[in-house]
Design an enzyme around this catalytic site. Structure first.
Site, PDB file in Angstrom:
ATOM      1  N   SER A  23     -36.259  18.150 -12.141  1.00 42.76           N
ATOM      2  CA  SER A  23     -34.968  17.923 -11.476  1.00 42.76           C
ATOM      3  C   SER A  23     -34.728  18.930 -10.361  1.00 42.76           C
ATOM      4  O   SER A  23     -33.913  18.691  -9.468  1.00 42.76           O
ATOM      5  CB  SER A  23     -33.828  18.035 -12.505  1.00 42.76           C
ATOM      6  OG  SER A  23     -33.948  17.023 -13.462  1.00 42.76           O
ATOM      7  N   ALA A  28     -36.263   5.290  -1.864  1.00 38.75           N
ATOM      8  CA  ALA A  28     -36.782   4.699  -3.109  1.00 38.75           C
ATOM      9  C   ALA A  28     -35.656   4.443  -4.102  1.00 38.75           C
ATOM     10  O   ALA A  28     -35.645   3.418  -4.800  1.00 38.75           O
ATOM     11  CB  ALA A  28     -37.838   5.611  -3.719  1.00 38.75           C
ATOM     12  N   GLN A  60     -17.874 -15.522 -31.398  1.00 38.62           N
ATOM     13  CA  GLN A  60     -17.125 -14.747 -30.401  1.00 38.62           C
ATOM     14  C   GLN A  60     -17.779 -13.401 -30.091  1.00 38.62           C
ATOM     15  O   GLN A  60     -17.788 -12.949 -28.946  1.00 38.62           O
ATOM     16  CB  GLN A  60     -15.686 -14.536 -30.873  1.00 38.62           C
ATOM     17  CG  GLN A  60     -14.898 -15.840 -30.880  1.00 38.62           C
ATOM     18  CD  GLN A  60     -13.510 -15.689 -31.451  1.00 38.62           C
ATOM     19  OE1 GLN A  60     -13.101 -14.600 -31.831  1.00 38.62           O
ATOM     20  NE2 GLN A  60     -12.777 -16.776 -31.523  1.00 38.62           N
ATOM     21  N   GLU A  78     -36.819   9.623 -10.074  1.00 36.50           N
ATOM     22  CA  GLU A  78     -36.006   9.518  -8.844  1.00 36.50           C
ATOM     23  C   GLU A  78     -34.620  10.122  -9.032  1.00 36.50           C
ATOM     24  O   GLU A  78     -33.637   9.643  -8.465  1.00 36.50           O
ATOM     25  CB  GLU A  78     -35.846   8.050  -8.428  1.00 36.50           C
ATOM     26  CG  GLU A  78     -37.144   7.357  -8.163  1.00 36.50           C
ATOM     27  CD  GLU A  78     -37.636   7.586  -6.759  1.00 36.50           C
ATOM     28  OE1 GLU A  78     -37.014   8.375  -6.014  1.00 36.50           O
ATOM     29  OE2 GLU A  78     -38.662   6.976  -6.397  1.00 36.50           O
ATOM     30  N   ASP A  83     -28.068  12.063 -15.034  1.00 39.06           N
ATOM     31  CA  ASP A  83     -27.137  13.202 -14.956  1.00 39.06           C
ATOM     32  C   ASP A  83     -27.235  13.936 -13.620  1.00 39.06           C
ATOM     33  O   ASP A  83     -26.225  14.445 -13.116  1.00 39.06           O
ATOM     34  CB  ASP A  83     -27.388  14.169 -16.127  1.00 39.06           C
ATOM     35  CG  ASP A  83     -26.892  13.567 -17.444  1.00 39.06           C
ATOM     36  OD1 ASP A  83     -26.099  12.612 -17.390  1.00 39.06           O
ATOM     37  OD2 ASP A  83     -27.308  14.047 -18.512  1.00 39.06           O
ATOM     38  N   PHE A 136     -25.200  22.396  -9.725  1.00 45.10           N
ATOM     39  CA  PHE A 136     -26.613  22.472 -10.129  1.00 45.10           C
ATOM     40  C   PHE A 136     -26.981  23.853 -10.650  1.00 45.10           C
ATOM     41  O   PHE A 136     -27.757  23.987 -11.566  1.00 45.10           O
ATOM     42  CB  PHE A 136     -27.543  22.153  -8.953  1.00 45.10           C
ATOM     43  CG  PHE A 136     -27.212  20.857  -8.267  1.00 45.10           C
ATOM     44  CD1 PHE A 136     -27.318  19.666  -8.947  1.00 45.10           C
ATOM     45  CD2 PHE A 136     -26.786  20.839  -6.955  1.00 45.10           C
ATOM     46  CE1 PHE A 136     -27.011  18.461  -8.329  1.00 45.10           C
ATOM     47  CE2 PHE A 136     -26.480  19.658  -6.326  1.00 45.10           C
ATOM     48  CZ  PHE A 136     -26.581  18.461  -7.007  1.00 45.10           C
TER      49      PHE A 136
END
Ligand code: TGC
Ligand code: FAD
Length: 421
Positions: A175, A279, A316, A400, A404, A420
């Site tokens: 990440s 992407a 239902q 990608e 989170d 971050f």
């Protein structure tokens, strides 16, 4: 082999005999349906240009005729159906938005999205293949390459003569790619690369890798050709997800590449991150395709599977699940459609794309889980596409930018405070 019950033509009764109950039941049996296409409830197709619609229909037929009959076999074997790469190239799916002069289709971003949606209706592995080739290999060469690099690589990549991959993630930096430790050092002839990339789609089968490494502490993009001494690309095995997709490591040990293999026109993390925006946009559409496949299967199954003397679609609780699925698919279609319009107008931000990727992949996973539930035990069989899509989507949720990380990208955008660190 199918163990699904045959559809009933005669109405099932619930045992009530009173006139009002039976007429109420009758009234629910032939409801006026407010749509022609159950998978495009708001008729979004009418908003696409004729060219975009044609591209979508072409890819749809390709998936129906050439992908669906063989994909389960490849998924089971853990192989990518390599012959389909050439077919995707023939259909113009590689670098689809790039100009004709490089052998590409010059199509709109909306067409790109629709094509990804149809491919992923087949399998996320197929969409991954096209995403990587188009957005992560051709896009950076087109956007950041020299004219010589464009002219040499793009036609070969567009025609499927060669396959590319994109090396950003490292064993210790997923990440947080800014922390990468793969280095490039300048030499008298070019550059020497040292380091390793991991989880690289097509890594072990690619002819050329777009590799991001730090040169004097700054992230730069390099083209590394298969067979270059000091470069190896072992396959990563043991995946329970994206099994019809090749995944490899890229290992560089004093790997020398010529100076002309540096992408000259970008420096810093925005190079790879801008490719990811391309992407991620395709994934936002692609996930809808996976969800549509699951919904289609669940709807069909619910109408034909009889329990307690009635199709389960008449209960239902089952209807609530089907409605939730179609409702979320429709919202996702509208999000992707608008994101495409913004991209075609040159107005989409990376954060717009993050919202679409985050929502639509989440939506698709939830749809897959509900579809699995509606199929009962049959939902775990390879005879239905559900578990394959569900397992694939677990990767799509992570790669990608994880769900989170996209939350944090959006959080930073709306508060102005990045979370971050
Ligand atoms: P940060 O300081 O925010 O940004 C650094 C520079 O980059 C710019 N930028 C972008 N530019 C274009 N598009 C984007 N999406 C951009 N995001 C940021 C930014 O403006 C800045 O520019 P400048 O000029 O000021 O230098 O960077 P950070 O280190 O704080 O990181 C932010 C964070 C966490 C959002 C980013 O690192 C991130 O997105 N992490 C997720 C990593 C990721 O998505 N990896 C994917 C690997 S590839 C892959 O998974 C392929 S799967 C293929 C398949 O099979 O389909
Ligand atoms: P980590 O970054 O270790 O994250 C683990 C968990 O921690 C996640 O839940 C994450 O959301 C959470 N987390 C991390 N940081 C934070 C934070 N600041 N706040 C809150 N939560 C946080 N990469 C490429 O470069 N090229 C490819 O072609 C490619 N293909 C892939 C194909 C597959 C099948 C897969 C599974 C991955 C692929 N990847 C590729 C790698 C992918 O991009 C990474 O897996 C992804 O970016 C996440 O990195 P990670 O797995 O190291 O997880």
């Amino acid at each position: 082999m199918s163990v699904v019950a045959t559809p009933t033509t005669a109405p099932a009764t619930n045992g009530h005999t009173s006139g009002s109950a039976s007429s109420a039941l009758k009234a629910t049996k032939t409801p006026k349906q407010s749509f022609n296409n159950p998978f495009d409830y708001y008729n979004t197709s009418s908003l696409f240009s004729p060219e975009d619609r044609l591209i979508r229909e072409t890819v749809r037929s390709f998936v129906d005729e050439e992908v669906l009959p063989i994909i389960e076999e490849h998924y089971h074997a853990g192989t990518f159906p390599m012959h389909l790469a050439k077919r995707m190239a023939e259909l113009g799916l590689f670098g689809i938005t790039l100009p004709h002069e490089y052998g590409c289709a010059g199509a709109s971003y909306t067409a790109y999205g629709l094509a990804m949606m149809e491919l992923e209706r087949g399998d996320s592995g197929l969409r991954s293949f096209a995403s990587v080739q188009s957005s992560l290999v051709m896009y950076p060469i087109y956007t950041y390459g020299s004219e010589e690099q464009r002219a040499y690589w793009l036609p070969k990549l567009a025609s499927g003569e060669i396959i590319g991959c994109f090396g950003l993630t490292e064993p210790d930096y997923g990440s947080n790619p800014g922390g990468m430790i793969t280095t490039a050092k300048k030499t008298s002839n070019g550059f020497v690369l040292n380091g390793a990339k991991m989880w690289i789609t097509n890594g072990n089968i690619a002819d050329v890798a777009v590799v991001w490494a730090k040169l004097d502490g700054v992230v730069r993009g390099f083209l590394v050709e298969k067979g270059t001494p000091g470069f190896t690309a072992p396959e990563m095995k043991g995946k329970h997800s994206l099994r019809a997709s090749a995944t490899g490591e890229l290992v560089f040990q004093d790997c020398e590449i010529p100076e002309s293999n540096l992408l000259p026109h970008v420096e810093g993390l925005k190079g790879p991150l801008s490719c990811l925006t391309q992407a991620r946009y395709g994934i936002a559409w692609g996930a809808i395709g996976a969800a549509m496949a699951c919904y289609e299967s669940a709807l069909k199954y619910a109408k034909t599977r009889i329990q307690f003397g009635k199709p389960i679609a008449s209960f239902q609780l089952v209807q609530e699940k089907l409605v939730w699925m179609l409702n979320e698919i429709t919202k996702a279609q509208l999000l992707a459609l608008r994101c495409g319009q913004l991209k075609d107008a040159g107005e989409a931000t990376p954060q717009h794309v993050s919202m679409a990727k985050r929502n639509n992949v989440w939506m698709a996973l939830e749809v897959a889980r509900l579809a699995r539930d509606i199929h009962g035990a049959n939902g775990i069989l390879g005879e239905y596409p559900i578990m394959r899509h569900m397992a694939n989507l677990e990767s799509v949720k992570t790669y990608e930018g994880t769900h989170d990380i996209h939350t944090l990208i959006l959080g930073a955008d709306i508060t102005g405070i990045p979370a971050f660190e």
